[in-house]
Scaffold this active site. Structure first.
Site, PDB file in Angstrom:
ATOM      1  N   ASP A  12      19.286   2.658   7.879  1.00  0.00           N
ATOM      2  CA  ASP A  12      20.163   2.671   6.743  1.00  0.00           C
ATOM      3  C   ASP A  12      18.933   2.440   5.732  1.00  0.00           C
ATOM      4  OD1 ASP A  12      22.047   1.124   5.287  1.00  0.00           O
ATOM      5  OD2 ASP A  12      21.124  -0.624   5.526  1.00  0.00           O
ATOM      6  N   ASP A  14      19.085   1.076   1.862  1.00  0.00           N
ATOM      7  CA  ASP A  14      19.117  -0.273   1.630  1.00  0.00           C
ATOM      8  C   ASP A  14      19.414  -1.698   1.860  1.00  0.00           C
ATOM      9  OD1 ASP A  14      19.257   0.977  -1.210  1.00  0.00           O
ATOM     10  OD2 ASP A  14      21.658   1.585  -1.445  1.00  0.00           O
ATOM     11  N   TYR A  23      23.399   0.624  -6.101  1.00  0.00           N
ATOM     12  CA  TYR A  23      24.147   1.487  -7.286  1.00  0.00           C
ATOM     13  C   TYR A  23      22.664   2.278  -7.891  1.00  0.00           C
ATOM     14  CZ  TYR A  23      28.588   0.265  -6.170  1.00  0.00           C
ATOM     15  OH  TYR A  23      29.668  -0.446  -5.367  1.00  0.00           O
TER      16      TYR A  23
END
Ligand SMILES: [Mg+2]
Ligand SMILES: [Zn+2]
Length: 179
Positions: A12, A14, A23
């Site tokens: 992954d 973030d 975002y």
């Protein structure tokens, strides 16, 4: 001659390789955790590395898809400069309500790695800071490792599948290499 299938570590982005800034569309803010490079260096001989990232900010109109990709490329370039090759970066731009096939925990991108890169999923791992990451592992028949960085501590009570729970990326790599 058939290429021997290799195990992968699906990472992954973030909250796992870097802070979860929410975002993110600005590559200049894509700064890895200090222990990310030394940790991933310990994996490169035995595993193919992939980044699999859900970027629902695109579907929500909060960031542009191109900008999400520029952030991904910055991370990939930073790792490459440190001698760590990422085989592929898989990015889902949808939100949950889109019902797409590619958003984690759906297995789509893992299956794609299996077919496109000859990955041995049963010998593979997923490292992430969200329950969807370890559910993605379960859906692939891979092992999930949950890190408490990023959103990990906040969502720990929502873990629904068996997985190792560790402090962060360095401990996650210890866990991979102990198997
Ligand atoms: Mg995450
Ligand atoms: Zn998707």
């Amino acid at each position: 001659m058939a290429r021997r299938s290799r195990p992968a570590v699906f990472l992954d982005r973030d909250g796992t390789l870097m802070e979860d800034l929410g975002y993110l569309g600005d590559p200049a803010r894509a700064v890895l955790f200090p222990d990310t490079v030394p940790a991933l260096r310990r994996l490169v001989e035995r595993f193919d590395l992939f980044i699999v990232t859900n970027q629902s900010g695109v579907a929500k109109g909060l960031i542009r898809y191109d900008d999400a990709c520029r952030v991904n490329e910055r991370v990939r370039d930073t790792l490459a400069a440190a001698g760590i090759q990422i085989r592929d970066v898989y990015c889902c731009p949808h939100q949950r309500s889109d019902g797409c096939a590619c958003r984690k925990p759906n297995p789509h991108f893992g299956r794609l790695a299996e077919s496109a890169h000859g990955i041995d999923l049963a010998g593979s791992f997923v490292i992430g800071d969200h329950p969807a990451d370890v559910e993605f592992a379960a859906n692939l028949g891979a092992r999930g490792i949950y890190v408490l960085t990023g959103h990990g501590a906040k969502h720990r009570d929502e873990l629904a599948v068996p997985c190792a729970v560790v402090s962060g990326i360095a401990a996650a790599v210890d866990e991979v290499l102990s198997r």
